[in-house]
Design an enzyme around this catalytic site. Structure first.
Site, mmCIF file in Angstrom:
data_model
loop_
_atom_site.group_PDB
_atom_site.id
_atom_site.type_symbol
_atom_site.label_atom_id
_atom_site.label_comp_id
_atom_site.label_asym_id
_atom_site.label_seq_id
_atom_site.Cartn_x
_atom_site.Cartn_y
_atom_site.Cartn_z
ATOM 1 N N HIS A 46 57.382 9.238 54.695
ATOM 2 C CA HIS A 46 56.956 7.834 54.652
ATOM 3 C C HIS A 46 55.848 7.651 53.617
ATOM 4 C CE1 HIS A 46 53.873 9.683 57.182
ATOM 5 N NE2 HIS A 46 53.115 8.619 57.012
ATOM 6 N N ASP A 65 52.254 5.266 53.416
ATOM 7 C CA ASP A 65 51.449 4.640 54.462
ATOM 8 C C ASP A 65 51.431 3.114 54.406
ATOM 9 O OD1 ASP A 65 50.765 6.950 55.831
ATOM 10 O OD2 ASP A 65 49.095 7.372 54.478
ATOM 11 N N HIS A 79 54.993 11.208 51.989
ATOM 12 C CA HIS A 79 54.460 12.454 52.545
ATOM 13 C C HIS A 79 55.038 12.706 53.920
ATOM 14 C CE1 HIS A 79 51.738 9.277 53.910
ATOM 15 N NE2 HIS A 79 51.472 10.043 54.962
ATOM 16 N N ARG A 125 41.106 10.717 58.687
ATOM 17 C CA ARG A 125 41.960 9.995 57.734
ATOM 18 C C ARG A 125 41.403 8.597 57.473
ATOM 19 N NH1 ARG A 125 46.274 6.304 58.585
ATOM 20 N NH2 ARG A 125 48.266 6.747 57.569
HETATM 21 C C1 SIN Z 1 49.707 11.005 57.799
HETATM 22 O O1 SIN Z 1 50.912 10.780 57.788
HETATM 23 O O2 SIN Z 1 48.914 10.171 57.359
HETATM 24 C C2 SIN Z 1 49.170 12.301 58.358
HETATM 25 C C3 SIN Z 1 49.535 13.482 57.530
HETATM 26 C C4 SIN Z 1 49.083 14.771 58.137
HETATM 27 O O3 SIN Z 1 48.449 14.789 59.208
HETATM 28 O O4 SIN Z 1 49.362 15.813 57.543
#
Ligand code: SIN
Length: 284
Positions: A100, A102, A261, A275
């Protein structure tokens, strides 16, 4: 002290670079300009052995832009800008374990995401990244011509390709995250976007698709679904990817305008990350 140029070391032929010679807690404007250029050139950049407080992470984020708040997830009590991603041993649901980009369900999706590792498994829990420039460039001219004006329809919950369940239902397998799920209220969580997106800073074209994508505007599901399935598979060809192995103190900053990602769910140890997402523009 004299500024020394940062060292930028690409980690794959697809995208991604590790940056050395930088202390993210004390960046001057020259070093930040070099980092920002590396971010635009390599799409995702990585740093190791950083020792930064939540305030320092927030200050760094604000150099990239305003904060984008997650409509479905609560931030930390003392730092609402930071979403603490936690998975404990025995928990089965992994936040972000689908390809996906974000906040694609937002009319102005997040420009960038900054992920800082606090605790990591001894092995596993890597994050993978895919270059959407390469994915676009890898399509045939005929496919590019056929899809050039397509708009996607994207949602923030109950994804078709993830069984249609709500976030609350999916997060039942991760009590640490279930407690952070919130009702988005009247925030907009559905959006139409161009399938081929122009990057507002580099001018390059990328394929803009991810797990939030549910259909194509004006096409029936039986017409759009096979193309979406194909584009999802195509967008994660090995030559478009890189993979980052985390250690405590690692930081990744990725450009959601040209990167997908995937958080690899292959571990059963505590993993804890901080994050922050940066606000973005309306895609065109
Ligand atoms: C995310 O998708 O923002 C998290 C990625 C992760 O925890 O590696």
């Amino acid at each position: 002290m004299l500024h020394r140029p940062i060292q930028v070391k690409p980690i794959s032929g697809g995208l991604g670079a590790e940056i050395e010679g930088v202390d993210l807690s004390t960046l001057d404007d020259t070093a930040f300009a070099e980092i920002n250029q590396a971010f635009l050139d390599h799409q995702v950049i990585f740093f190791r052995d950083q020792d930064i407080t939540p305030e320092q992470q927030l200050n760094l984020a604000l150099r990239f832009g305003d904060i984008h708040y997650h409509p479905y997830m609560l931030g930390m009590d003392d730092h609402p800008e930071i979403l603490e991603i936690i998975k404990e041993p025995g928990e089965t649901y992994t936040f972000g374990a689908a390809w996906h980009t974000d906040q694609m369900f937002n009319p102005s999706p997040a420009k960038a995401t900054m992920l800082y590792a606090k605790e990591t498994p001894a092995v596993g829990g890597d994050t993978m990244f895919s270059s959407m420039y390469k994915a676009y460039e890898g399509l045939s001219d005929a496919m590019k011509a056929m899809l050039k004006d397509v708009k996607t329809f994207n949602v923030g919950d109950r994804f078709k390709n993830m069984g249609g369940g709500s976030r609350a239902e999916r997060y039942a397998g991760n009590k640490s995250m279930a407690g952070k799920v919130r009702d988005p209220g009247n925030q907009i969580t559905e959006a139409h976007h161009p399938l081929f997106r122009t990057h507002p800073e580099t001018g390059r074209t990328g394929l803009y698709i991810g797990s939030h994508t549910q259909g194509f505007e004006g096409m029936r599901a039986e017409e759009a679904d096979p193309i979406i399935d194909y584009l999802r598979r195509h967008s994660i060809r090995p030559e478009y990817l890189c993979r980052f192995r985390w250690e405590p103190g690692s930081m990744a900053i990725w450009d959601n305008r040209c990167v997908q990602h995937y958080a690899v769910p292959d571990y059963n140890e505590r993993r804890r990350m901080h994050r922050i997402t940066i606000a973005g523009d309306v895609p065109y």
